[in-house]
Design an enzyme around this catalytic site. Structure first.
Site, PDB file in Angstrom:
ATOM      1  N   ASP A 156      23.392   0.980  -1.396  1.00 18.14           N
ATOM      2  CA  ASP A 156      22.381  -0.096  -1.480  1.00 18.14           C
ATOM      3  C   ASP A 156      21.353  -0.164  -0.346  1.00 18.14           C
ATOM      4  O   ASP A 156      21.722  -0.083   0.829  1.00 18.14           O
ATOM      5  CB  ASP A 156      23.059  -1.469  -1.451  1.00 18.14           C
ATOM      6  CG  ASP A 156      24.277  -1.577  -2.320  1.00 18.14           C
ATOM      7  OD1 ASP A 156      24.624  -0.620  -3.017  1.00 18.14           O
ATOM      8  OD2 ASP A 156      24.891  -2.651  -2.295  1.00 18.14           O
ATOM      9  N   GLU A 180      26.836  -8.275  -8.314  1.00 20.75           N
ATOM     10  CA  GLU A 180      26.616  -7.867  -6.928  1.00 20.75           C
ATOM     11  C   GLU A 180      25.122  -7.994  -6.600  1.00 20.75           C
ATOM     12  O   GLU A 180      24.273  -7.998  -7.496  1.00 20.75           O
ATOM     13  CB  GLU A 180      27.040  -6.399  -6.724  1.00 20.75           C
ATOM     14  CG  GLU A 180      28.499  -6.132  -7.046  1.00 20.75           C
ATOM     15  CD  GLU A 180      28.918  -4.684  -6.799  1.00 20.75           C
ATOM     16  OE1 GLU A 180      29.977  -4.485  -6.201  1.00 20.75           O
ATOM     17  OE2 GLU A 180      28.205  -3.754  -7.204  1.00 20.75           O
TER      18      GLU A 180
END
Ligand code: FRU
Length: 515
Positions: A51, A233
């Site tokens: 990420d 998420e």
């Protein structure tokens, strides 16, 4: 956190016997010219990345932090890697910003400029940068505890170069929720406080604070809304104005893994209102809207403090279904190109549309323009284009009939990007794109609905060495996919399988490498 289960097993092995992974060492002379190395997209010099984190614009620099494991090209104890850019296109790699500590790994989170020094960590003259991230305690998780994820703060007084972890961490404790992570936060003018959103398994939780250090819970959203095929998420909450109207709405971005429209990881969003306390969704509970239908755009959120309040989105260009086994060495993963997000009213409903960051145009070297092409069966454009399409930007408008753009090489490997008029669906076919046998998930069908209702199809397509990003109908439908050919896909053909198709305009630009 379905994907983390096998991964944590792996990290546990690493902790126990120090090294079970073969540490891959980068040959510095070959950096950024290895086979499959993206030439237009950000990637780490070596080792593992997932990420994008803490994206914040400050004093002329876009800071990008990212989930990083510097000892291996697979996921492991997470650090925050760091890079900066002046234009979101060219990047400088900087030393690691945050290291795991005795309390755990450094998972995803956000960063802001604390302009008014509300945290007190800086001064009015030198406001601090504040990062809030999830600290993930793998030892606690192994012991079967539920509260192993908490939110912690770090600050920087030297423009993001070095970071100090707050002595009184965590700033948000965990009341026993197994997945409780990925904070993203911003100053909410109307209610005069900071708002933080995080993902808590199957819903979002909102918190408020005056000083970034003490947070109180405001509300929950989402248990029954949208897609729930996996764990929620990396959320984001941002205000947007509807194109051509004065209407202001709030968009809640929520990544989910697995459960994406084409399998594995993906990014959904909700349109609604936010009053400083709670998010109220406009749409029916059963509606799911996807920011990108392709398999390779995950964990994306927007830049904080971007110039002109632009909503600039950046995603991780991979999928947990196979991210750790893609055939790249000595690094794994890249990010999408930046995209600006807009909100459009389409047939009465509000849709986020993505527009490629216009800075990409600065990489143009050569340009070839075509107009009013009529294609019967197929047209091989490679000779006319006069340069390889390996690193290129394609823009144009085409009739809404069956078509496919086929990128290929001399080994017969190809990637097809097209439209199936009867099904009213776009597709990407990477089944014969080269190295594919590392995962059965990788060769599945990739489809996306046409959201615009009629008229010609406008398209923007960025082709890099190992990826294609396709933005259709002014960005209402987006698909991103990676691929790994044994030789560059340097040729382009357009196919029209069911009769003559008209391509009103087509501009192909050869782009130069960002490295
Ligand atoms: C998303 C994610 C986050 C977590 C991080 C761990 O890809 O699972 O939820 O913070 O990656 O690396």
């Amino acid at each position: 956190m379905k994907h983390i289960i096998p991964i944590l097993a792996l990290s546990a092995i690493c902790f126990a016997c120090k090294k079970t992974e073969t540490v891959v060492v980068a040959d510095k002379t070959k950096r950024f010219s290895e086979i499959h190395r993206p030439q237009l997209h950000f990637s780490p010099p070596q080792m593992w990345m997932n990420d994008p984190n803490g994206m914040v614009y400050h004093k002329g620099e876009y800071h990008l932090f990212y989930q990083h494991y510097p000892d291996s090209a697979v996921w492991g104890p997470m650090h925050w890697g760091h890079a900066t850019s002046k234009d979101l296109i060219h990047w400088d790699h900087l030393p690691i910003a945050l290291f795991p500590d005795s309390l755990g790994m450094i998972f995803s989170g956000g960063a802001v400029v604390d302009e008014k020094n509300s945290s007190g960590f800086g001064t009015a003259a030198n406001p601090p940068l504040i990062a809030i991230y999830t600290r993930h305690d793998a030892e606690m998780e192994k012991k079967g505890k539920n509260d192993y994820e908490t939110q912690c703060l770090a600050y920087s007084l030297d423009d993001g170069r070095t970071w100090t972890k707050y002595a009184d961490n965590p700033v948000i404790k965990n009341a026993g929720q197994r997945d409780f992570r990925d904070p993203k936060f911003f100053w909410h003018e109307e209610s005069g406080k900071w708002i933080l959103v995080l993902a808590a398994g199957d819903h979002a939780e909102f918190f408020g604070s005056k000083d970034l250090k003490s947070w109180n819970k405001l509300s929950d959203f989402g248990m029954e809304y949208g897609a729930h095929g996996g764990v929620w998420e990396c959320p984001d909450l941002l205000p947007m104005t509807v194109d051509g109207e004065n209407t202001r709405k709030w968009i809640l971005i929520m990544n989910i893994n697995p459960g994406g429209p084409n399998g594995g990881s993906a990014t959904q969003y909700f349109v609604g209102d936010f009053d400083g306390e709670k998010f109220v969704c406009d749409t029916d509970k059963s509606v799911t809207s996807w920011l990108d239908y392709g398999p390779d755009d995950y964990a994306g959120v927007t830049w904080s403090n971007a110039p002109d309040k632009k909503n600039i989105f950046f995603g991780w260009m991979s999928n947990w279904a196979y991210a750790q086994v893609v055939p790249t060495h000595p690094w794994r993963s890249a990010n999408t190109l930046p995209r600006e997000l807009f909100l459009a009213r389409v047939n009465g409903s509000l849709r986020v549309r993505s527009v490629l960051w216009d800075g990409v145009e600065s990489l143009n070297q050569n340009k070839k323009q075509f107009a009013n092409l009529s294609i019967q069966d197929s047209l091989d454009l490679s000779g006319d284009i006069g340069f390889p399409t390996t690193k290129s930007l394609l823009k144009g408008e085409i009739e809404a009939k069956d078509f496919s753009f086929v990128l290929s090489n001399s080994k017969g490997q190809n990637v097809k990007v097209g439209f199936n008029a009867k099904a009213n669906q776009f597709f990407i076919d990477r089944k014969r794109s080269g190295k594919t046998n590392f995962s059965a998930e990788f060769v599945k069908d990739i489809i996306a609905p046409r959201i615009a209702s009629n008229g010609n199809i406008s398209f923007t397509m960025v082709v890099d060495v190992s990826s294609v990003e396709v933005l259709l109908d002014d960005g209402l439908t987006v698909l991103t996919a990676v691929f790994f050919p044994e030789e560059d896909l340097s040729q382009l053909k357009i196919y029209s399988p069911t009769g003559v198709i008209k391509v009103d305009s087509l501009t192909i630009s050869q782009l130069s490498s960002i490295w």
